[in-house]
Scaffold this active site. Structure first.
Site, short mmCIF file in Angstrom:
data_model
loop_
_atom_site.label_atom_id
_atom_site.label_comp_id
_atom_site.label_asym_id
_atom_site.label_seq_id
_atom_site.Cartn_x
_atom_site.Cartn_y
_atom_site.Cartn_z
N ASN A 161 0.86 -1.18 0.00
CA ASN A 161 0.00 0.00 0.00
C ASN A 161 0.90 1.24 0.00
O ASN A 161 1.45 1.60 1.03
CB ASN A 161 -0.89 -0.04 1.25
CG ASN A 161 -1.79 1.18 1.36
OD1 ASN A 161 -1.90 1.96 0.41
ND2 ASN A 161 -2.42 1.34 2.51
N LYS A 183 0.06 4.23 -0.40
CA LYS A 183 -0.64 5.42 0.11
C LYS A 183 -0.43 6.61 -0.85
O LYS A 183 -0.41 6.38 -2.06
CB LYS A 183 -0.21 5.73 1.54
CG LYS A 183 -0.33 4.47 2.42
CD LYS A 183 -0.20 4.73 3.87
CE LYS A 183 -0.24 3.41 4.63
NZ LYS A 183 -0.25 3.57 6.06
N HIS A 237 -9.70 1.09 4.67
CA HIS A 237 -8.44 1.37 5.37
C HIS A 237 -8.72 2.35 6.53
O HIS A 237 -9.51 3.28 6.39
CB HIS A 237 -7.41 1.96 4.42
CG HIS A 237 -6.04 1.95 5.01
ND1 HIS A 237 -5.65 2.89 5.93
CD2 HIS A 237 -4.99 1.11 4.85
CE1 HIS A 237 -4.40 2.62 6.31
NE2 HIS A 237 -3.99 1.54 5.67
N GLU A 246 -7.14 4.77 7.65
CA GLU A 246 -6.88 6.20 7.36
C GLU A 246 -8.10 6.83 6.69
O GLU A 246 -8.41 8.00 6.93
CB GLU A 246 -5.62 6.34 6.51
CG GLU A 246 -4.37 6.10 7.35
CD GLU A 246 -3.16 5.61 6.58
OE1 GLU A 246 -3.17 5.61 5.33
OE2 GLU A 246 -2.18 5.19 7.25
N GLU A 251 -5.54 -5.00 10.66
CA GLU A 251 -4.55 -3.96 10.93
C GLU A 251 -4.95 -3.20 12.19
O GLU A 251 -5.79 -2.28 12.13
CB GLU A 251 -4.51 -2.95 9.78
CG GLU A 251 -4.20 -3.55 8.42
CD GLU A 251 -3.69 -2.49 7.47
OE1 GLU A 251 -2.48 -2.49 7.21
OE2 GLU A 251 -4.47 -1.65 7.03
N GLY A 298 1.63 2.69 10.59
CA GLY A 298 2.47 3.86 10.38
C GLY A 298 3.16 4.36 11.63
O GLY A 298 3.66 5.48 11.66
N SER A 335 2.96 -1.57 10.51
CA SER A 335 4.40 -1.51 10.80
C SER A 335 5.13 -2.83 10.52
O SER A 335 6.02 -3.23 11.28
CB SER A 335 4.63 -1.07 12.25
OG SER A 335 4.16 0.24 12.43
P1 PGA Z 1 2.54 0.70 7.65
O1 PGA Z 1 1.11 0.81 6.91
O2 PGA Z 1 3.15 -0.60 7.18
O3 PGA Z 1 3.29 1.89 7.21
O4 PGA Z 1 2.25 0.66 9.10
C1 PGA Z 1 0.27 -0.29 6.79
C2 PGA Z 1 -1.04 0.12 6.24
O5 PGA Z 1 -1.49 1.22 6.49
O6 PGA Z 1 -1.70 -0.63 5.53
#
Ligand code: PGA
Length: 230
Positions: A8, A10, A86, A88, A152, A158, A191
């Site tokens: 991903n 983003k 997601h 976010e 997640e 993140g 992460s």
């Molecule tokens: P990250 O993001 O690996 O940077 O924590 C994962 C995600 O948002 O799917």
């Protein structure tokens, strides 16, 4: 079962030449690259073994929906998978389960596999509501369909503060016991890096990974691919 790694990206990178470069170094079977839609075409040209996916979709097929991208458009450009729900988007755009359900239906109608992201916040976990939240998020999957689920935990995304593999394993078991027949794979995300990826696959028994920031660093991503897919 064959493992899957979803990258991903983003809202990265900032230009197409960098997008092409990341795609070139990520081109492996079992990898789904989800760049911003603006780069999908160029990324597709760059890869031979990986597959392209998108990070979101709108639920209507066509019409006056400024700024949106339909499932049909994503299918026509070659996306086989699309991430929905997601955290976010749930947080920044206030997407709730009913919106995500509409997106899922639109994808299923076009024959695209949804990658449904679910997960509780730290507060919800502290209040012992993690399973309830996750069950609500999963309840939108239609009975006779199999989607890919990405668990997640929100605090782990993140943050560099990945979820303990034992905790992740408990949630994986809860999902597979409660939602049998409604998923083809359960992925872990939050992460993920080359140090912890094997734990989620080998100890927590996930079927793959959803990787955010580490998927933009090609040396790190290569290490994850090597550990996860070989
Ligand atoms: P990250 O993001 O690996 O940077 O924590 C994962 C995600 O948002 O799917």
């Amino acid at each position: 079962m064959e493992k899957l790694i979803v990258a991903n990206w983003k809202m990265n990178p900032e230009d197409v030449s960098k997008a092409r470069e990341i795609a070139f170094f990520s081109d492996q079977g079992g990898v789904i690259l989800c760049p911003p839609v603006i780069f999908l075409n160029e990324v597709k040209k760059e890869i031979k073994k990986a597959t392209i996916g998108a990070q979101d979709v709108f639920w209507e097929r066509k019409g006056s929906f400024t700024g949106e991208t339909s499932a049909l458009m994503l299918k026509n450009i070659g996306c086989k998978y699309v991430i929905i729900g997601h955290s976010e988007r749930r947080r920044n755009l206030k997407e709730d389960n009913s919106i995500i359900e509409k997106k899922m239906k639109a994808l299923i109608e076009e024959g695209i596999t949804p990658i449904l992201c679910i997960g509780e916040t730290r507060e919800e976990r502290d209040k012992k509501e993690a399973e309830k939240i996750v069950a609500e998020q999963l309840s939108i999957i239609p009975k006779s369909t199999e989607v890919i689920i990405a668990y997640e935990p929100v605090w782990a995304i993140g943050s560099g503060d990945s979820c303990d593999w034992e905790l992740a394993k408990e949630m994986r078991s809860f999902i597979s016991d409660s939602f049998k027949g409604r998923f083809s794979k359960i992925l872990y995300g939050g992460s993920v890096n080359s140090e912890n990826c094997s734990d989620y696959l080998e100890k927590s028994l996930f079927d793959g990974l959803l990787v955010g920031s580490a998927s933009l660093d090609h040396q790190e991503f290569k290490k994850i691919i090597e550990k996860a897919l070989n």
